[in-house]
Design a protein around this motif. Structure first.
Motif, short mmCIF file in Angstrom:
data_model
loop_
_atom_site.label_atom_id
_atom_site.label_comp_id
_atom_site.label_asym_id
_atom_site.label_seq_id
_atom_site.Cartn_x
_atom_site.Cartn_y
_atom_site.Cartn_z
N UNK A 115 -10.72 -28.04 4.66
CA UNK A 115 -9.47 -27.38 4.24
C UNK A 115 -9.57 -26.89 2.80
N UNK A 116 -10.20 -27.68 1.94
CA UNK A 116 -10.36 -27.27 0.55
C UNK A 116 -11.28 -26.08 0.40
N UNK A 117 -12.39 -26.08 1.12
CA UNK A 117 -13.34 -24.96 1.02
C UNK A 117 -12.70 -23.68 1.55
N UNK A 118 -11.95 -23.78 2.66
CA UNK A 118 -11.28 -22.59 3.19
C UNK A 118 -10.25 -22.07 2.19
N UNK A 119 -9.54 -22.98 1.55
CA UNK A 119 -8.57 -22.55 0.55
C UNK A 119 -9.28 -21.81 -0.59
N UNK A 120 -10.44 -22.31 -1.03
CA UNK A 120 -11.19 -21.64 -2.09
C UNK A 120 -11.60 -20.24 -1.66
N UNK A 121 -12.14 -20.11 -0.45
CA UNK A 121 -12.57 -18.80 0.04
C UNK A 121 -11.39 -17.83 0.10
N UNK A 122 -10.25 -18.32 0.55
CA UNK A 122 -9.05 -17.48 0.63
C UNK A 122 -8.61 -17.02 -0.75
N UNK A 123 -8.59 -17.94 -1.71
CA UNK A 123 -8.13 -17.58 -3.05
C UNK A 123 -9.03 -16.52 -3.68
N UNK A 124 -10.33 -16.69 -3.56
CA UNK A 124 -11.25 -15.70 -4.12
C UNK A 124 -11.06 -14.34 -3.43
N UNK A 125 -10.89 -14.34 -2.11
CA UNK A 125 -10.74 -13.08 -1.39
C UNK A 125 -9.42 -12.40 -1.73
N UNK A 126 -8.32 -13.15 -1.73
CA UNK A 126 -7.01 -12.55 -2.00
C UNK A 126 -6.93 -12.08 -3.45
N UNK A 127 -7.45 -12.87 -4.36
CA UNK A 127 -7.47 -12.45 -5.77
C UNK A 127 -8.24 -11.14 -5.93
N UNK A 128 -9.37 -11.04 -5.26
CA UNK A 128 -10.16 -9.80 -5.30
C UNK A 128 -9.35 -8.63 -4.75
N UNK A 129 -8.71 -8.85 -3.61
CA UNK A 129 -7.98 -7.75 -2.97
C UNK A 129 -6.80 -7.30 -3.82
N UNK A 130 -6.20 -8.22 -4.57
CA UNK A 130 -5.09 -7.84 -5.44
C UNK A 130 -5.56 -7.03 -6.66
N UNK A 131 -6.82 -7.15 -7.01
CA UNK A 131 -7.33 -6.46 -8.18
C UNK A 131 -8.24 -5.29 -7.88
N UNK A 132 -8.22 -4.82 -6.64
CA UNK A 132 -9.15 -3.76 -6.21
C UNK A 132 -8.37 -2.61 -5.58
N UNK A 133 -8.68 -1.39 -5.99
CA UNK A 133 -8.09 -0.19 -5.38
C UNK A 133 -9.10 0.46 -4.46
N UNK A 134 -8.66 0.77 -3.26
CA UNK A 134 -9.53 1.41 -2.27
C UNK A 134 -8.75 2.55 -1.61
N UNK A 135 -9.36 3.70 -1.55
CA UNK A 135 -8.73 4.88 -0.95
C UNK A 135 -7.36 5.15 -1.57
N UNK A 136 -7.27 4.91 -2.88
CA UNK A 136 -6.06 5.26 -3.61
C UNK A 136 -4.95 4.24 -3.55
N UNK A 137 -5.21 3.07 -2.95
CA UNK A 137 -4.17 2.03 -2.86
C UNK A 137 -4.76 0.68 -3.17
N UNK A 138 -3.89 -0.23 -3.66
CA UNK A 138 -4.34 -1.61 -3.87
C UNK A 138 -4.76 -2.20 -2.53
N UNK A 139 -5.92 -2.83 -2.51
CA UNK A 139 -6.48 -3.31 -1.24
C UNK A 139 -5.57 -4.29 -0.54
N UNK A 140 -4.94 -5.19 -1.29
CA UNK A 140 -4.10 -6.22 -0.68
C UNK A 140 -2.80 -5.68 -0.11
N UNK A 141 -2.48 -4.41 -0.38
CA UNK A 141 -1.25 -3.81 0.13
C UNK A 141 -1.51 -2.91 1.33
N UNK A 142 -2.74 -2.79 1.76
CA UNK A 142 -3.05 -1.95 2.91
C UNK A 142 -2.83 -2.74 4.20
N UNK A 143 -2.16 -2.17 5.17
CA UNK A 143 -1.69 -2.95 6.33
C UNK A 143 -2.78 -3.72 7.07
#
Length: 550
Positions: free
Chosen positions: A312-340
């Motif tokens: 559970x802890x390792x999965x939480x770590x993987x999720x945090x790194x991925x979501x943090x990345x997606x919130x700070x990355x723009x792809x195709x003109x939009x923030x990655x974490x906001x793309x459906x």
């Protein structure tokens, strides 16, 4: 820009660091309060802040990049069998032992102590997982050691100490001690009854036995003592007995344990695992002769709890790194974490992580109530089922999180590659998937009416909250007697059982948009397939807003 520069570095998310790992996780905070450890909130908050510091996360990278080395001989040619670790390993071990994750519930038992310790362990699981192995086995050794009062009197004060003492010395000269385990042999693996290591009593001695044989997987060879299994007569007819085998003998001499080599593992590379031979090593029996498996399986219950918590802890770590990345990355003109479509993937991972956290801390509460027959039985069942399902979900979870980050996730510069390699170990260690599912069948088969009642008490309070869940929970309980007889279907039973408990917990305690999405995607339909298949109408944005609060 310098005339020799070819480009500016743009659109790269900053590393996930300098975050309070406890404060940013509402699901964990709520579970700690709900399961009876709210009194530990301030301590966990301080620990979350410390573990989330960039400097601590860097120690994890360094400890894995500079793994342990076996030093068989000293410079004079004397056999020493020492394990050399990088200072980063020792710093992490000091943190973990200093926080009491190896012993707190035994040192200061109180309602919620196991839950508080479980939350600690889950937080550490987000940082570095090799150090969790010696801590888990030391923690799990205490109930078994208490079966041998003379050993307990000498060893427990050092085991319960919050001082990490890595020195290679007799235990009487140390400020703290660690305990490891050795069960499997070349010819048997999970079938420990096939072990050939044998023990013979030393006549006229202090109750010691002389042990000859080997262990194919001997965890934490630098530990101050190990619990092992050995046959107690030449023919093996008496069965296996459990022995406490110290690294140093009472007279200060080294025990005859020879480390053959360290395992070259896929992951968990900061931690030493080894192959050893016993050349007439001395050990002291714990428990009754021939009852080694039940004795050491008491230890196994706690190590399997930690497999659930660790995953559970390792999965939480993987999720945090991925979501943090997606919130700070723009792809195709939009923030990655906001793309459906990316929101769907991330929200699906978030559901998996929150459900694993809720299940793990509920399971820890079972261990907090050993004198309650229903809780003890529920814990017995959920440990086996959870060890199978939650650990099994880990590798696919890690691969999906890595894919969110793309090439940045696949290279060793970041943490996702290491995290991904860590995820299979908890499925294999302490009983592989099939072993856990067969163990589940045994536990249910021995106590089916009572087990059914314990499960019903856990599931049915949520039945009135969602008709889809009610139908699935009732079907599981009705079919339980037949399912217990179907060995070939044991994996499906374990999966259904865990999903039902997770669904009940989320329906009763999580926000409606979380519970509805979980039931729709995992209870009301088969959960198979890739992540990112949440049904239309799921409030992915709300799930992600809850997942990582910074």
């Amino acid at each position: 820009m310098n005339s020799f520069d070819t480009h500016e570095v743009l659109n790269q998310a900053a590393p996930f660091a300098d975050v309070n790992l406890f404060r940013c996780d509402p699901a964990l905070r709520e579970a700690v309060e709900r399961e009876g450890a709210g009194w530990a909130g301030a301590e966990l908050d301080a620990l979350g802040a410390e573990l989330g510091r960039a400097e601590i996360l860097e120690l994890a990278r360094v400890a894995n990049a500079n793994g342990p080395r076996l030093m068989s001989y000293d410079r004079s040619g004397r056999r020493v069998d020492e394990i050399e670790f990088h200072p980063a390993w020792h710093q992490l071990m000091s943190l973990l032992v200093g926080a009491g994750a190896h012993a707190a519930p035994w040192r200061a038992p109180r309602p919620g102590a196991q839950v508080a310790r479980a939350a600690q362990y889950l937080l550490f699981g987000q940082v570095e997982n090799g150090v969790q192995c010696p801590v888990t086995m030391t923690f799990a050794s205490v109930p078994a050691l208490r079966r041998a009062p003379a050993l307990a009197e000498q060893w427990l004060p050092k085991i319960l100490s919050n001082e990490y003492d890595p020195r290679s010395l007799p235990v009487s000269h140390k400020r703290g001690a660690l305990v490891g385990m050795g069960m499997t042999e070349k010819q048997g693996g999970s079938d420990v009854r096939a072990n050939t290591t044998r023990a013979e009593p030393i006549l006229g001695g202090d109750g010691a036995w002389r042990i000859v044989g080997h262990k194919w997987f001997f965890s934490v060879p630098q530990a101050d003592a190990h619990l092992i299994l050995a046959q107690t007569d030449a023919g093996g007819s008496a069965g296996l007995s459990c022995f406490f085998v110290p690294r140093y003998l009472p007279d200060g001499s080294r025990n005859a344990i020879r480390v053959q080599r360290l395992k070259d593992k896929l992951g968990n590379r900061s931690n030493a695992s080894s192959e050893v031979e016993f050349h007439g090593a001395h050990g002291w029996m714990i428990g009754a002769p021939g009852r080694g498996i039940p004795t050491i399986l008491e230890m196994g219950g706690y190590t399997r709890l930690d497999c659930v918590l660790g995953s559970a802890g390792i999965m939480r770590a993987a999720l945090c790194h991925a979501l943090h990345h997606a919130r700070g990355r723009n792809v195709f003109g939009r923030v990655l974490s906001e793309q459906p479509l990316m929101q769907n993937v991330l929200a699906d991972l978030a559901l998996e992580s929150e459900a694993a956290t809720a299940f793990a801390l509920r399971l820890a509460r079972c261990f907090d109530q050993p004198d309650d027959p229903a809780e003890a039985l529920l814990g017995r069942i959920l440990t086996a089922a959870g060890k199978y399902w939650i650990c099994k979900r880990g590798p696919a979870f890690g691969a999906e999180a890595m894919e969110v980050m793309g090439g940045n996730g696949y290279v060793e510069d970041g943490p996702l590659a290491r995290i991904y390699r860590e995820l299979p170990v908890n499925s294999i260690w302490e009983g592989s998937g099939n072993v856990m599912c067969l163990d589940l069948l045994r536990a249910l088969g021995k106590s089916l009416p009572e087990a059914g009642a314990a499960l019903a008490a856990e599931l049915m309070p949520a039945a009135g909250l969602d008709p889809r869940f009610a139908a699935c929970a009732e079907a599981l309980l009705d079919e339980l007697p037949a399912l217990v007889q179907d060995e070939g279907g044991a994996r499906r039973l374990a999966e259904r059982l865990v999903l039902a408990v997770q669904g009940a917990l989320l329906l009763r305690h999580a926000p409606g948009y979380v519970a509805d999405a979980f039931v729709a995607s995992r209870v009301a339909r088969e959960p198979g397939g890739a992540f990112g298949r949440l049904p239309a109408g799921t409030d992915c944005a709300a799930i992600l807003a809850r997942t990582l609060v910074t």
